[in-house]
Design a protein around this motif. Structure first.
Motif, short mmCIF file in Angstrom:
data_model
loop_
_atom_site.label_atom_id
_atom_site.label_comp_id
_atom_site.label_asym_id
_atom_site.label_seq_id
_atom_site.Cartn_x
_atom_site.Cartn_y
_atom_site.Cartn_z
N HIS A 184 58.74 39.82 35.82
CA HIS A 184 59.98 39.69 36.58
C HIS A 184 59.67 39.34 38.03
O HIS A 184 58.91 40.04 38.70
CB HIS A 184 60.78 40.98 36.50
CG HIS A 184 61.18 41.35 35.11
ND1 HIS A 184 62.34 40.91 34.53
CD2 HIS A 184 60.55 42.10 34.16
CE1 HIS A 184 62.43 41.37 33.29
NE2 HIS A 184 61.35 42.10 33.04
N SER A 185 60.24 38.24 38.50
CA SER A 185 59.96 37.77 39.86
C SER A 185 61.15 36.98 40.40
O SER A 185 61.92 36.39 39.64
CB SER A 185 58.70 36.88 39.85
OG SER A 185 58.48 36.29 41.12
N PHE A 190 56.59 32.59 38.60
CA PHE A 190 56.09 33.82 37.98
C PHE A 190 57.16 34.56 37.18
O PHE A 190 56.88 35.59 36.59
CB PHE A 190 55.51 34.74 39.05
CG PHE A 190 54.49 34.08 39.92
CD1 PHE A 190 53.29 33.63 39.41
CD2 PHE A 190 54.75 33.86 41.28
CE1 PHE A 190 52.36 32.99 40.20
CE2 PHE A 190 53.82 33.22 42.09
CZ PHE A 190 52.62 32.78 41.55
N ASN A 191 58.37 34.05 37.19
CA ASN A 191 59.48 34.67 36.47
C ASN A 191 59.48 34.12 35.04
O ASN A 191 60.11 33.10 34.76
CB ASN A 191 60.79 34.37 37.18
CG ASN A 191 61.91 35.28 36.72
OD1 ASN A 191 61.75 36.50 36.72
ND2 ASN A 191 63.02 34.72 36.33
N ARG A 192 58.76 34.78 34.15
CA ARG A 192 58.52 34.19 32.84
C ARG A 192 58.28 35.27 31.78
O ARG A 192 58.12 36.43 32.10
CB ARG A 192 57.28 33.30 32.91
CG ARG A 192 56.05 34.05 33.40
CD ARG A 192 54.97 33.13 33.93
NE ARG A 192 54.34 32.39 32.85
CZ ARG A 192 53.35 31.52 33.03
NH1 ARG A 192 52.90 31.28 34.25
NH2 ARG A 192 52.80 30.89 32.01
N PHE A 259 67.62 34.88 27.89
CA PHE A 259 66.40 34.14 28.16
C PHE A 259 66.62 32.64 28.07
O PHE A 259 67.39 32.15 27.26
CB PHE A 259 65.31 34.57 27.17
CG PHE A 259 65.07 36.05 27.21
CD1 PHE A 259 64.51 36.62 28.32
CD2 PHE A 259 65.43 36.86 26.15
CE1 PHE A 259 64.31 37.99 28.39
CE2 PHE A 259 65.23 38.22 26.20
CZ PHE A 259 64.66 38.78 27.33
N ILE A 260 65.91 31.92 28.92
CA ILE A 260 66.02 30.48 28.98
C ILE A 260 64.93 29.87 28.13
O ILE A 260 63.74 29.99 28.44
CB ILE A 260 65.90 29.99 30.44
CG1 ILE A 260 66.97 30.67 31.31
CG2 ILE A 260 66.00 28.49 30.51
CD1 ILE A 260 66.82 30.39 32.78
N LEU A 270 62.66 33.37 32.61
CA LEU A 270 63.65 34.43 32.75
C LEU A 270 64.64 34.03 33.83
O LEU A 270 64.31 33.25 34.73
CB LEU A 270 62.98 35.75 33.16
CG LEU A 270 62.17 36.47 32.11
CD1 LEU A 270 61.37 37.58 32.77
CD2 LEU A 270 63.06 37.05 31.04
N PRO A 271 65.87 34.55 33.80
CA PRO A 271 66.80 34.31 34.90
C PRO A 271 66.16 34.81 36.18
O PRO A 271 65.50 35.84 36.21
CB PRO A 271 68.02 35.16 34.52
CG PRO A 271 67.94 35.27 33.04
CD PRO A 271 66.47 35.35 32.72
#
Length: 274
Positions: A184-185, A190-192, A259-260, A270-271
């Motif tokens: 989580h970022s 890094f948001n993945r 999730f995208i 991630l959002p």
């Protein structure tokens, strides 16, 4: 986990004592000269991550050690002490909030939260790490935090297996469950979310000590043994009420995300975090 973010930036007046600065991830050494005495942070960034059972403390809070997580919610809250170098693992039905309170924990954000989920009849372990967002120190060292979390996660997964030994001895098939890791970022890079494969493999020691050729050989072997990507999509619970998904709601309140999907099912977005 990412102790380096605080120790590199805080002024000497705000830094913990020298005993608090020593951890399994960051080491400090002082120069002998009193005239130019300084503390030099050294991160243990290379070499394999090693799990030490003697440093693990396990707390069972309101859960049956032998109850299958497909029938009773099971959540792991793992934190690390910079003072004692000990790892504390709480096994409960929801997050152990008392473990992640206090200004120091909020500054570091080095906790790892995980929960078991049964989706369409298949068990999977969902692991969450906070990379950045919340204050500027985390944002400044987001890349380093991502690297450290990724490198040390096998140690974390080993702690889950070792600490919850009665569960795995009664249900050894859980070690074949897929592990989904959520980073989580507030930074898109890094948001993945990543699939780390079966728990048994994901908890194996990292290959930091291997040569480049050995790493390449290991990666090629892993690709050959990896199931088709169609089997690596993020598990989605049924829209309607069913008996094949449990629990119906995440035990981690802030994780109600959509999730995208991307072209690579083993690496998805991630959002964005605030």
């Amino acid at each position: 986990m990412a102790t380096l973010t605080a120790s590199m930036i805080l002024s000497p007046k705000l830094k913990p004592s020298s005993e608090q600065q020593v951890s399994s991830y960051i080491y400090t050494r002082s120069r002998k000269s009193k005239k130019n005495q300084t503390l030099v942070p050294v991160a243990r960034l290379f070499g394999p991550a090693i799990f030490e059972a003697s440093k693990l403390k396990v707390l069972f809070l309101g859960v049956d050690e032998k109850k299958h997580p497909g029938n009773l919610p099971r959540t792991y809250t793992l934190t690390h002490s910079d003072i004692t170098s000990k790892i504390t693992l709480a096994i409960s039905q929801t997050i152990n909030n008392s473990q992640i309170q206090g200004w120091y924990n909020k500054l570091q954000r080095d906790e790892v939260i995980a929960e078991w989920k049964k989706v369409q009849g298949k068990m999977s372990l969902h692991v969450h790490c906070h990379i950045s967002g919340g204050h500027f120190l985390l944002d400044m060292f987001a890349r380093l935090r991502f690297f450290i979390f990724s490198k040390e996660l096998p140690v974390v997964l080993n702690a889950f297996v070792h600490g919850d030994v009665h569960l795995f001895s009664h249900y050894p098939e859980l070690e074949e469950s897929l592990v989904w890791v959520y980073f989580h970022s507030n930074l898109p890079e890094f948001n993945r979310v990543e699939c780390w494969g079966p728990l048994r493999e994901a908890a194996a020691p990292s290959s930091g000590a291997l040569s480049a050729d050995q790493k390449q050989e290991q990666e090629e072997k892993h690709k050959q043994e990896t199931p088709p990507k169609i089997n690596w999509k993020i598990p989605q619970t049924c829209i309607e009420d069913c008996d094949c998904c449990f629990p119906t709601m995440s035990s981690i309140p802030w994780l109600q995300h959509t999730f995208i999907q991307t072209s690579d099912e083993t690496h998805q977005s991630l959002p964005e975090q605030q």
